[in-house]
Design a protein around this motif. Structure first.
Motif, PDB file in Angstrom:
ATOM      1  N   SER A   1      25.456   9.072 -19.952  1.00 29.64           N
ATOM      2  CA  SER A   1      24.301   8.298 -20.381  1.00 29.64           C
ATOM      3  C   SER A   1      23.793   7.437 -19.222  1.00 29.64           C
ATOM      4  O   SER A   1      24.072   7.744 -18.057  1.00 29.64           O
ATOM      5  CB  SER A   1      24.666   7.455 -21.616  1.00 29.64           C
ATOM      6  OG  SER A   1      23.506   6.896 -22.221  1.00 29.64           O
TER       7      SER A   1
ATOM      8  N   ASP B   1      20.284   0.900 -23.717  1.00 24.15           N
ATOM      9  CA  ASP B   1      19.965   0.237 -24.981  1.00 24.15           C
ATOM     10  C   ASP B   1      19.131  -1.034 -24.785  1.00 24.15           C
ATOM     11  O   ASP B   1      18.859  -1.761 -25.740  1.00 24.15           O
ATOM     12  CB  ASP B   1      21.250  -0.104 -25.742  1.00 24.15           C
ATOM     13  CG  ASP B   1      22.249  -0.871 -24.895  1.00 24.15           C
ATOM     14  OD1 ASP B   1      22.063  -0.955 -23.658  1.00 24.15           O
ATOM     15  OD2 ASP B   1      23.235  -1.374 -25.455  1.00 24.15           O
TER      16      ASP B   1
ATOM     17  N   LYS C   1      18.541   8.547 -25.779  1.00 21.00           N
ATOM     18  CA  LYS C   1      19.897   8.535 -25.218  1.00 21.00           C
ATOM     19  C   LYS C   1      20.771   7.512 -25.937  1.00 21.00           C
ATOM     20  O   LYS C   1      21.975   7.740 -26.139  1.00 21.00           O
ATOM     21  CB  LYS C   1      19.839   8.240 -23.723  1.00 21.00           C
ATOM     22  CG  LYS C   1      19.307   9.379 -22.873  1.00 21.00           C
ATOM     23  CD  LYS C   1      20.231  10.601 -22.870  1.00 21.00           C
ATOM     24  CE  LYS C   1      21.508  10.365 -22.113  1.00 21.00           C
ATOM     25  NZ  LYS C   1      22.354  11.593 -22.053  1.00 21.00           N
TER      26      LYS C   1
ATOM     27  N   GLN D   1      21.925   9.139 -28.994  1.00 22.15           N
ATOM     28  CA  GLN D   1      23.015  10.076 -28.688  1.00 22.15           C
ATOM     29  C   GLN D   1      24.357   9.340 -28.625  1.00 22.15           C
ATOM     30  O   GLN D   1      25.357   9.805 -29.186  1.00 22.15           O
ATOM     31  CB  GLN D   1      22.747  10.792 -27.359  1.00 22.15           C
ATOM     32  CG  GLN D   1      23.803  11.829 -27.020  1.00 22.15           C
ATOM     33  CD  GLN D   1      23.675  12.367 -25.610  1.00 22.15           C
ATOM     34  OE1 GLN D   1      23.261  11.650 -24.694  1.00 22.15           O
ATOM     35  NE2 GLN D   1      24.029  13.636 -25.418  1.00 22.15           N
ATOM     36  N   GLU D   2      24.376   8.191 -27.972  1.00 27.63           N
ATOM     37  CA  GLU D   2      25.596   7.397 -27.900  1.00 27.63           C
ATOM     38  C   GLU D   2      26.070   6.980 -29.293  1.00 27.63           C
ATOM     39  O   GLU D   2      27.262   7.057 -29.616  1.00 27.63           O
ATOM     40  CB  GLU D   2      25.359   6.136 -27.069  1.00 27.63           C
ATOM     41  CG  GLU D   2      25.136   6.369 -25.592  1.00 27.63           C
ATOM     42  CD  GLU D   2      25.067   5.059 -24.819  1.00 27.63           C
ATOM     43  OE1 GLU D   2      24.878   5.113 -23.598  1.00 27.63           O
ATOM     44  OE2 GLU D   2      25.203   3.983 -25.433  1.00 27.63           O
ATOM     45  N   GLN D   3      25.118   6.538 -30.123  1.00 29.47           N
ATOM     46  CA  GLN D   3      25.466   6.065 -31.467  1.00 29.47           C
ATOM     47  C   GLN D   3      26.060   7.185 -32.312  1.00 29.47           C
ATOM     48  O   GLN D   3      27.029   6.969 -33.058  1.00 29.47           O
ATOM     49  CB  GLN D   3      24.225   5.483 -32.140  1.00 29.47           C
ATOM     50  CG  GLN D   3      23.714   4.199 -31.500  1.00 29.47           C
ATOM     51  CD  GLN D   3      22.258   3.916 -31.842  1.00 29.47           C
ATOM     52  OE1 GLN D   3      21.681   4.512 -32.756  1.00 29.47           O
ATOM     53  NE2 GLN D   3      21.641   3.012 -31.095  1.00 29.47           N
TER      54      GLN D   3
ATOM     55  N   TYR E   1      36.214   9.699 -28.062  1.00 27.80           N
ATOM     56  CA  TYR E   1      35.111   9.963 -27.137  1.00 27.80           C
ATOM     57  C   TYR E   1      35.160   9.071 -25.905  1.00 27.80           C
ATOM     58  O   TYR E   1      35.863   8.042 -25.868  1.00 27.80           O
ATOM     59  CB  TYR E   1      33.774   9.741 -27.850  1.00 27.80           C
ATOM     60  CG  TYR E   1      33.495   8.293 -28.193  1.00 27.80           C
ATOM     61  CD1 TYR E   1      32.749   7.484 -27.335  1.00 27.80           C
ATOM     62  CD2 TYR E   1      33.995   7.724 -29.367  1.00 27.80           C
ATOM     63  CE1 TYR E   1      32.521   6.144 -27.642  1.00 27.80           C
ATOM     64  CE2 TYR E   1      33.760   6.396 -29.679  1.00 27.80           C
ATOM     65  CZ  TYR E   1      33.030   5.604 -28.813  1.00 27.80           C
ATOM     66  OH  TYR E   1      32.809   4.283 -29.106  1.00 27.80           O
TER      67      TYR E   1
ATOM     68  N   ILE F   1      32.020   7.619 -23.094  1.00 33.11           N
ATOM     69  CA  ILE F   1      30.639   7.586 -22.636  1.00 33.11           C
ATOM     70  C   ILE F   1      30.627   7.050 -21.206  1.00 33.11           C
ATOM     71  O   ILE F   1      31.113   5.946 -20.953  1.00 33.11           O
ATOM     72  CB  ILE F   1      29.764   6.685 -23.528  1.00 33.11           C
ATOM     73  CG1 ILE F   1      29.707   7.237 -24.957  1.00 33.11           C
ATOM     74  CG2 ILE F   1      28.353   6.558 -22.949  1.00 33.11           C
ATOM     75  CD1 ILE F   1      29.088   6.283 -25.969  1.00 33.11           C
TER      76      ILE F   1
ATOM     77  N   ARG G   1      28.168   5.838 -18.433  1.00 30.74           N
ATOM     78  CA  ARG G   1      26.793   5.445 -18.140  1.00 30.74           C
ATOM     79  C   ARG G   1      26.628   5.311 -16.631  1.00 30.74           C
ATOM     80  O   ARG G   1      27.402   4.594 -15.986  1.00 30.74           O
ATOM     81  CB  ARG G   1      26.455   4.110 -18.787  1.00 30.74           C
ATOM     82  CG  ARG G   1      26.209   4.140 -20.284  1.00 30.74           C
ATOM     83  CD  ARG G   1      25.819   2.739 -20.755  1.00 30.74           C
ATOM     84  NE  ARG G   1      25.471   2.693 -22.177  1.00 30.74           N
ATOM     85  CZ  ARG G   1      25.113   1.582 -22.808  1.00 30.74           C
ATOM     86  NH1 ARG G   1      25.055   0.435 -22.143  1.00 30.74           N
ATOM     87  NH2 ARG G   1      24.809   1.601 -24.094  1.00 30.74           N
TER      88      ARG G   1
ATOM     89  N   ILE H   1      32.596   2.739 -23.443  1.00 26.50           N
ATOM     90  CA  ILE H   1      31.648   3.025 -22.369  1.00 26.50           C
ATOM     91  C   ILE H   1      32.219   2.578 -21.032  1.00 26.50           C
ATOM     92  O   ILE H   1      32.813   1.499 -20.930  1.00 26.50           O
ATOM     93  CB  ILE H   1      30.313   2.284 -22.622  1.00 26.50           C
ATOM     94  CG1 ILE H   1      29.654   2.795 -23.909  1.00 26.50           C
ATOM     95  CG2 ILE H   1      29.360   2.431 -21.433  1.00 26.50           C
ATOM     96  CD1 ILE H   1      28.516   1.915 -24.390  1.00 26.50           C
TER      97      ILE H   1
END
Length: 242
Positions: free
Chosen positions: A94, A99, A110, A113-115, A124, A126, A128, A180
């Motif tokens: 991401s 956000d 995007k 997509q993260e949510q 998971y 993420i 960034r 993240i």
């Protein structure tokens, strides 16, 4: 470990596949060209079957109001296939500050997509990243007009694609972050200054005019696209240019 890299033939995906295989893993690239369609779902079950980790590096074909639907459909399909296949870790790439810029359709997409990933059933990670160095030519082209290029002074922290791929590789091969990780280039520049550096290095005689209303990044408030506290990549912009 076995990795299914969706979008594995693109700028980042191809390097992630290479990195993982070089480290002794089994990484298989999947894309439309290999018969995998994340929107229709064609080939997805087969692509993720037996994979320990799914790395999703696909991107919306547009950056407009159609992009949220792309990410919702693709993530729903991928998560369903991954759950069915017993995948234990799902990774996406991401954008730092994604956000914080709701004015941009693509950034909202995007963030969605993260949510979806965070609310899903699979552990998971993420990653960034800040803006890719490789995209600077495109940024210049958006607001070029004759002998000038108009750019806002938005703070940007450019990162090389190879460093992004290394960060994605590291996250994918590790335990799920369940959160993240931000990665960024080692330097922050105002975008207009970055444009001047780029043109000068290329011997391009065009002038950069500072215009707070020019281009996509004009709507960005403050320094939300940078993070000096992120995991900093080694490649400096001038070194990358040369």
């Amino acid at each position: 470990m076995k990795f299914a890299v969706i979008g594995g033939t693109g700028l980042i995906g191809s390097q992630v596949v290479k990195n993982l295989n070089a480290a002794g893993h089994e990484a298989v690239p999947h894309a439309l060209s290999t018969g995998v369609d994340i929107i229709s779902g064609q080939g997805l079950d087969e692509a993720v079957a037996g994979a320990d980790v799914v790395v999703n590096l696909t991107n919306s074909p547009t950056f407009d109001e159609a992009s949220p639907a792309f990410f919702k459909t693709s993530m729903d399909n991928l998560l369903a296939a991954a759950r069915k296949g017993g995948v234990g870790h799902f990774v996406i790439l991401s954008i730092v500050g994604v956000d914080q810029v709701p004015e941009l359709d693509y950034y909202r997409a995007k963030a969605l997509q993260e949510q979806i990933l965070a609310a899903g059933p699979i552990p998971y990670s993420i990653v960034r990243a800040t803006q890719f160095m490789e995209f600077m030519d495109a940024v210049l082209s958006w607001t070029a007009d004759g002998d000038t290029v108009r750019l806002p002074a938005t703070p940007i922290q450019p990162i090389a694609a190879k460093d992004v791929a290394a960060a994605v590789t590291e996250a994918a091969a590790g335990a799920p972050l369940r959160g993240i990780r931000n990665v960024a280039g080692p330097e922050v520049f105002p975008l207009d200054e970055l444009g001047r550096i780029t043109l000068a290095q290329k011997g391009d005689p065009r002038a950069v005019v500072t215009d707070p209303d020019a281009g996509m990044f004009a709507v960005v408030q403050g320094d939300v696209l940078t993070d000096t506290g992120a995991q900093l990549a080694p490649t400096r912009y001038v070194d990358w240019l040369s």
